[in-house]
Motif scaffolding. Sequence first.
Motif, PDB file in Angstrom:
ATOM      1  N   LEU A  15      79.725  16.106  24.676  1.00 49.75           N
ATOM      2  CA  LEU A  15      80.448  14.963  25.254  1.00 49.75           C
ATOM      3  C   LEU A  15      80.497  15.058  26.778  1.00 49.75           C
ATOM      4  O   LEU A  15      80.915  16.071  27.333  1.00 49.75           O
ATOM      5  CB  LEU A  15      81.870  14.945  24.698  1.00 49.75           C
ATOM      6  N   LYS A  16      80.049  13.981  27.427  1.00 49.14           N
ATOM      7  CA  LYS A  16      80.053  13.959  28.894  1.00 49.14           C
ATOM      8  C   LYS A  16      80.780  12.732  29.394  1.00 49.14           C
ATOM      9  O   LYS A  16      80.657  11.661  28.815  1.00 49.14           O
ATOM     10  CB  LYS A  16      78.619  13.924  29.435  1.00 49.14           C
ATOM     11  N   LYS A  17      81.544  12.918  30.476  1.00 51.56           N
ATOM     12  CA  LYS A  17      82.227  11.792  31.098  1.00 51.56           C
ATOM     13  C   LYS A  17      82.408  12.059  32.579  1.00 51.56           C
ATOM     14  O   LYS A  17      82.924  13.098  32.973  1.00 51.56           O
ATOM     15  CB  LYS A  17      83.597  11.562  30.439  1.00 51.56           C
ATOM     16  N   SER A  18      81.956  11.123  33.401  1.00 53.58           N
ATOM     17  CA  SER A  18      82.157  11.235  34.843  1.00 53.58           C
ATOM     18  C   SER A  18      82.901  10.004  35.334  1.00 53.58           C
ATOM     19  O   SER A  18      82.776   8.922  34.759  1.00 53.58           O
ATOM     20  CB  SER A  18      80.813  11.297  35.571  1.00 53.58           C
ATOM     21  N   PHE A  19      83.684  10.179  36.401  1.00 49.33           N
ATOM     22  CA  PHE A  19      84.269   9.043  37.111  1.00 49.33           C
ATOM     23  C   PHE A  19      83.615   9.017  38.480  1.00 49.33           C
ATOM     24  O   PHE A  19      83.887   9.888  39.302  1.00 49.33           O
ATOM     25  CB  PHE A  19      85.772   9.184  37.241  1.00 49.33           C
ATOM     26  N   VAL A  28      81.041  18.768  26.170  1.00 53.06           N
ATOM     27  CA  VAL A  28      82.077  19.415  25.356  1.00 53.06           C
ATOM     28  C   VAL A  28      81.655  19.430  23.887  1.00 53.06           C
ATOM     29  O   VAL A  28      81.257  18.405  23.339  1.00 53.06           O
ATOM     30  CB  VAL A  28      83.426  18.676  25.495  1.00 53.06           C
ATOM     31  N   ASP A  29      81.702  20.605  23.280  1.00 51.84           N
ATOM     32  CA  ASP A  29      81.464  20.734  21.836  1.00 51.84           C
ATOM     33  C   ASP A  29      82.736  21.251  21.201  1.00 51.84           C
ATOM     34  O   ASP A  29      83.261  22.287  21.613  1.00 51.84           O
ATOM     35  CB  ASP A  29      80.332  21.732  21.559  1.00 51.84           C
ATOM     36  N   LEU A  30      83.244  20.508  20.214  1.00 51.94           N
ATOM     37  CA  LEU A  30      84.487  20.938  19.566  1.00 51.94           C
ATOM     38  C   LEU A  30      84.496  20.406  18.143  1.00 51.94           C
ATOM     39  O   LEU A  30      84.098  19.268  17.886  1.00 51.94           O
ATOM     40  CB  LEU A  30      85.697  20.395  20.336  1.00 51.94           C
TER      41      LEU A  30
END
Lengths: 260, 257
Positions: A15-19, A28-30
């Motif tokens: 999971l990737k998220k940028s502002f 992110v791996d969960l």
Amino acid sequence: MTRTASESKIELRGLKKSFGAKTVLDGVDLRVGAGESVVVIGGSGSGKSVMLKCVLGLLWPDAGSIHIDGADVTALTGRARQAHTEKIGMLFQSGALFDSLKVWENVAFALRSQSAMPKRQARDVALAKLAQVGLAADVAELSPSELSGGMQKRVALARAIATDPEIVFFDEPTAGLDPILGDIINRLIVDCVRHLGASAVSITHDMTSARKIADRIAMLHEGRIVWDGPAADIESSGNAFVDQFIHGRAEGPIGMAVRR
Amino acid sequence: MNFLAPIGRVFIGFLVATGRLVAFAAVSVSHCVRPPLYGRSIGRQMIQIGYFSLPVVGLTAIFTGMVLALQSYTGFARLNAESAIATVVVLTMTRELGPVLAGLMVAGRVGAAIAAEIGTMRVTEQIDALATLSTDPYKYLIVPRLIAGVVTLPILVLIADIIGVFGGYVVSVHSLDFNAANYLKLTWQFLEPLDVITGLVKAAVFGFLVTLMGCYHGFHSRGGAQGVGAAATNAVVSASVLILAANYMITTAFFGT
Ligand SMILES: Nc1ncnc2c1ncn2[C@@H]1O[C@H](COP(=O)(O)OP(=O)(O)O)[C@@H](O)[C@H]1O
Ligand SMILES: [Mg+2]
């Protein structure tokens, strides 16, 4: 309350998220098993709330997948997505109670909007949920702004579990509360999760709280999960980030990362 | 050095902002025509936006009508055309000043309040909470306000028209020694339905603009108390400017050459 979770309830992959130019989540791996209670720890501003908001569909991830009950919800929109979001109850960091509504109307909100429950019946359920978090019926008619911080947290908790969701997210449930009230909230969370048989993801800085409510602990740092293991192993993780965090030391790899 | 770059940047920024506003308006309007609608919220907003604006709009209208009569008397008396005063008052009120002044007063009263309320809900995560409780924030927060604005502002303006004309009548009859019956006859004589209708169309558009700007700035506010304050200010300023611009365009559309 360790349980072996065979099938996963929620699974985040890459999971990737940028502002803008600022990368908050960087792969992110969960995995959260059915009926499992996972606590995510990590410094302020490390993106823990952003991670939960991606799962709830309040923010769109830039890359990666989010599976809920095996279905990739990042590929879904509208009603199909909402069907998955409805499984999740969320306790917001700030409580996020509707100040234009009474306490019981806050708690009954999802019962009315999701299941179109008649008003009287929804009120009865709301009162039962308030009792479950230790609030008497006379609180129900008040406005949220008339309550103390601890009471607001409890109302928010009652609202999060009002529909008996399969998954519950707790965003810093004990932040800003005195230790005794914090412990009451911890116990309520453990009770709620057991009672509902729900899967839970909690976010906290508070290690006492983490040890009480976690089956498993994961640490988020610089956009990735740097350690993930059973709550009992947290003291002997052998991970420098985790050691620094749980002992609250200013010196260590995290401090250097901040200064860099 | 490229001296065009800053100009380009400002221009692109303007286009992006306009695009976001148009997209927001399109989504909001599309939600207005799709069920479910929250009837109780709409009713509550009509009372907030319409009923509670009555005193301020009424006061504005009566003083405007009175001053219109006085000022036009000064001019027309020199031309021995006092009989035109009644017509001037009623046409100015219905076509221009009724809708514009009511729109501006409501922009100040309601636009700021909407932006502050929705902005606070945004920064305290209440809007996020709505979405997690299976409630569309557009339907629950924005649609009721837009509908209430579009419906109640024409009613307010109709009332303002009547009060304004009454203000002119009072001044003309009591200070300027007009004959009461004659003044009323002159008021009706040259008034066309279109004069009132254009005023009401303007009012509906202004009601939409005021509530839209309040909702838009509130919905996109960020950064705590300061952000909410900025949202309220921006809502009032942008609504006021848009009202005056839209007023010109609507006037041109109806009466332009
Ligand atoms: N909607 C948003 N727009 C821009 N930046 C955001 C937004 N939400 C969060 N951030 C940024 O992402 C970072 C992580 O925030 P958050 O997840 O709230 O941290 P925490 O781990 O303390 O919960 C912060 O630096 C914050 O400024
Ligand atoms: Mg947070």
